[in-house]
Design an enzyme around this catalytic site. Sequence first.
Site, PDB file in Angstrom:
ATOM      1  N   LYS A   1      -4.319   3.830  -0.859  1.00  0.00           N
ATOM      2  CA  LYS A   1      -5.206   4.919  -1.280  1.00  0.00           C
ATOM      3  C   LYS A   1      -4.647   5.597  -2.518  1.00  0.00           C
ATOM      4  O   LYS A   1      -3.463   5.868  -2.591  1.00  0.00           O
ATOM      5  CB  LYS A   1      -5.233   5.985  -0.191  1.00  0.00           C
ATOM      6  CG  LYS A   1      -6.316   5.819   0.814  1.00  0.00           C
ATOM      7  CD  LYS A   1      -6.325   7.008   1.742  1.00  0.00           C
ATOM      8  CE  LYS A   1      -6.100   6.525   3.164  1.00  0.00           C
ATOM      9  NZ  LYS A   1      -6.206   7.561   4.172  1.00  0.00           N
TER      10      LYS A   1
ATOM     11  N   ASP B   1       0.839  -1.193   0.000  1.00  0.00           N
ATOM     12  CA  ASP B   1       0.000   0.000   0.000  1.00  0.00           C
ATOM     13  C   ASP B   1       0.877   1.247   0.000  1.00  0.00           C
ATOM     14  O   ASP B   1       2.068   1.173  -0.248  1.00  0.00           O
ATOM     15  CB  ASP B   1      -1.004  -0.004   1.149  1.00  0.00           C
ATOM     16  CG  ASP B   1      -0.406  -0.525   2.428  1.00  0.00           C
ATOM     17  OD1 ASP B   1       0.801  -0.309   2.653  1.00  0.00           O
ATOM     18  OD2 ASP B   1      -1.142  -1.151   3.206  1.00  0.00           O
TER      19      ASP B   1
ATOM     20  N   MET C   1      -0.307   9.339  12.267  1.00  0.00           N
ATOM     21  CA  MET C   1      -1.561   9.697  11.569  1.00  0.00           C
ATOM     22  C   MET C   1      -2.195  10.927  12.226  1.00  0.00           C
ATOM     23  O   MET C   1      -3.375  10.925  12.572  1.00  0.00           O
ATOM     24  CB  MET C   1      -2.547   8.515  11.609  1.00  0.00           C
ATOM     25  CG  MET C   1      -2.023   7.307  10.904  1.00  0.00           C
ATOM     26  SD  MET C   1      -3.157   5.905  10.999  1.00  0.00           S
ATOM     27  CE  MET C   1      -2.739   5.220  12.595  1.00  0.00           C
TER      28      MET C   1
HETATM   29  N1  SAH Z   1       3.240   0.776  10.559  1.00  0.00           N
HETATM   30  C1  SAH Z   1       3.773   2.103  10.392  1.00  0.00           C
HETATM   31  C2  SAH Z   1       2.795   3.169  10.782  1.00  0.00           C
HETATM   32  C3  SAH Z   1       1.505   3.120  10.016  1.00  0.00           C
HETATM   33  S1  SAH Z   1       0.437   4.441  10.401  1.00  0.00           S
HETATM   34  C4  SAH Z   1       5.095   2.227  11.159  1.00  0.00           C
HETATM   35  O1  SAH Z   1       5.437   1.358  11.956  1.00  0.00           O
HETATM   36  O2  SAH Z   1       5.811   3.195  10.900  1.00  0.00           O
HETATM   37  C5  SAH Z   1       0.928   5.643   9.207  1.00  0.00           C
HETATM   38  C6  SAH Z   1       1.546   6.822   9.891  1.00  0.00           C
HETATM   39  O3  SAH Z   1       2.904   6.553  10.181  1.00  0.00           O
HETATM   40  C7  SAH Z   1       1.579   8.082   9.065  1.00  0.00           C
HETATM   41  O4  SAH Z   1       0.342   8.780   9.127  1.00  0.00           O
HETATM   42  C8  SAH Z   1       2.671   8.867   9.759  1.00  0.00           C
HETATM   43  O5  SAH Z   1       2.214   9.442  10.941  1.00  0.00           O
HETATM   44  C9  SAH Z   1       3.638   7.758  10.132  1.00  0.00           C
HETATM   45  N2  SAH Z   1       4.724   7.606   9.158  1.00  0.00           N
HETATM   46  C10 SAH Z   1       5.020   6.523   8.434  1.00  0.00           C
HETATM   47  N3  SAH Z   1       6.108   6.729   7.673  1.00  0.00           N
HETATM   48  C11 SAH Z   1       6.515   7.988   7.945  1.00  0.00           C
HETATM   49  C12 SAH Z   1       7.591   8.797   7.485  1.00  0.00           C
HETATM   50  N4  SAH Z   1       8.471   8.335   6.591  1.00  0.00           N
HETATM   51  N5  SAH Z   1       7.704  10.040   7.984  1.00  0.00           N
HETATM   52  C13 SAH Z   1       6.831  10.523   8.880  1.00  0.00           C
HETATM   53  N6  SAH Z   1       5.797   9.809   9.342  1.00  0.00           N
HETATM   54  C14 SAH Z   1       5.645   8.554   8.890  1.00  0.00           C
END
Ligand code: SAH
Length: 567
Positions: A72, A50, A186
């Site tokens: 999305k 995704d 998020m």
């Molecule tokens: N499973 C993921 C998180 C999923 S929720 C993890 O462990 O990182 C998705 C959220 O993760 C986004 O809305 C943002 O808040 C954060 N996120 C993921 N990658 C990011 C990045 N490269 N920089 C900043 N925020 C990030």
Amino acid sequence: METGQKMAGHREKTGKTGKVWLAGAGPGDAGLLTVKAEKLMERADVIVYDALISAELMSRIPSETEVIYVGKHAGHHPVPQEEINRILVREAKKGKQVLRLKGGDPFVFGRGGEELEALAGAGIPFEVVPGVTSSVAVPAYVGIPVTHRDYTSSFHVITGHARKDGTLRIDFSSLVKLKGTLVFLMSVSSMEQIVNGLLGAGMSPDMPAAVLERGTTARQRSVVATVGTLKAESDRAGIRTPALILVGKVCALSDRLHWAEDRPLGGRQFLLTRPRQNMSALAEQLRGLGAQVIEMPAIRTEVISPNETLREALAGFRQKQQEKWLVFTSPIGVTVFFEQLVKMQMDIRDIFTGSGRVKVGAIGRATAAALEKYALMPDVVPDVYSAEALGERIAGTAVPGGHVLVVRAEKGSEDLLPPLVSAGLSVEDVPLYRTGYEMNPVLREEAASLFRNGEIDAVTFTSASTVRGFVRAMEGAAEDAGSAAQTEETAHAGSAAQTEETVHAGGLDYRQICAVCIGEQTARAAAEYGMHIEISREASTDAMTEKILELFGKNCGKERSPEHAGR
Ligand code: SAH
């Protein structure tokens, strides 16, 4: 040279069930992929992914691997979770090795648990491959340790995702009492509610806070402020998702401990078009200097095998008593030549026989280096890197009446042979491989949008055929390479005049592209499309890196020209 043969067909016939690997891909920097996830990306039959997977990560997926996008699309609804679960079960039941790839770690707000429940319910075997979570890695890339003995003894990861009615289900007073570092994922659209919640629960407006956008990638941006000022500062900077909010005293450390953008090529992103087998050295050098590198091979080597023409030519070569030359025009030609000898069970001692020592010619330094791996030190390597120069150097060195066997790509440069023939040498030209164009449809879309947003600083080209392959890929042309195939090192630029059509094809304005080229011939091909041309000092990986550093490196050389600033 086709690797990664897929076994799906075999499994389908044997009726075995497949398996699903639920893996984290990390936060964006391909170097943060785990070794296990990287191997799975190379071997999976199908990859279900995704959003949040960067172009650099996607370029690790072999072009022949089936991919299913379940993220999305801009302005569209995401694929419902039940649908994703159904896809995983369906693909595994076909007997496939399914890689379910998610951003960060699959169990940190990744709904990985729900997917496993569906698999367990359907009796599908699975494994989990944890990933580097953005909640820790993104702060790390801006110099913020989520814990530090002097400031905090805990960190807490919280979802800032609002419920349907727009409210947050967060117990702010408990959070404030914990006195730990708070990481909100998020959370961009609910930033105002979050800071108001914290302030309402008694947190000081002077508490350091930060919002970190697209962390660990070349486009990472950060705003470090306080809880009281974060929203205004973030709006001023135009911070957008994906981003996370960080609250706690440790945020103030970023000022002293920042590092990622300070690397010589930090914040830069390059697209490499070399064939996959030659890719790693340049990509590794650029990554080592802090750049993000998208590997989008534009050409592919198709080995001619079995090669009867080569067998006959070598049988004849061995019989000849006059002075003999063996001539190579590309590193891949060297590799293929020796692979074919093994395949034909031909011993090297039978080829290097005759009245005197067999002479060896190489077109350039890279080819010479490839020969040295087989303990062959070429007798002739021209100073100027061109087919004509190679022909002239051999013509000037060889004893008239000698025999020259050229082993190279089909439809190689015509400039090599005339000087040899005029010098009274007998010449045999044997093709070892063809060059085909390669295109990765998923990456093409991603790359096109990166170009349009000015997010790619430069594209590297190592032959005229990589230029043509790149243009074809960007235009989505699926035709065969056909007669356009050229030798890897000596391809000629055609003579097509630059027209509006060539500079604007496929909706992409090639004049916006900075092309870093390995030599003049390659540069001529790129110029046909109106690209901005830069040429490396010599035809080598080191010189390409040197040129890129000179153009884009921090504190070393000139600034980028304004028309290519891109952002
Ligand atoms: N499973 C993921 C998180 C999923 S929720 C993890 O462990 O990182 C998705 C959220 O993760 C986004 O809305 C943002 O808040 C954060 N996120 C993921 N990658 C990011 C990045 N490269 N920089 C900043 N925020 C990030």
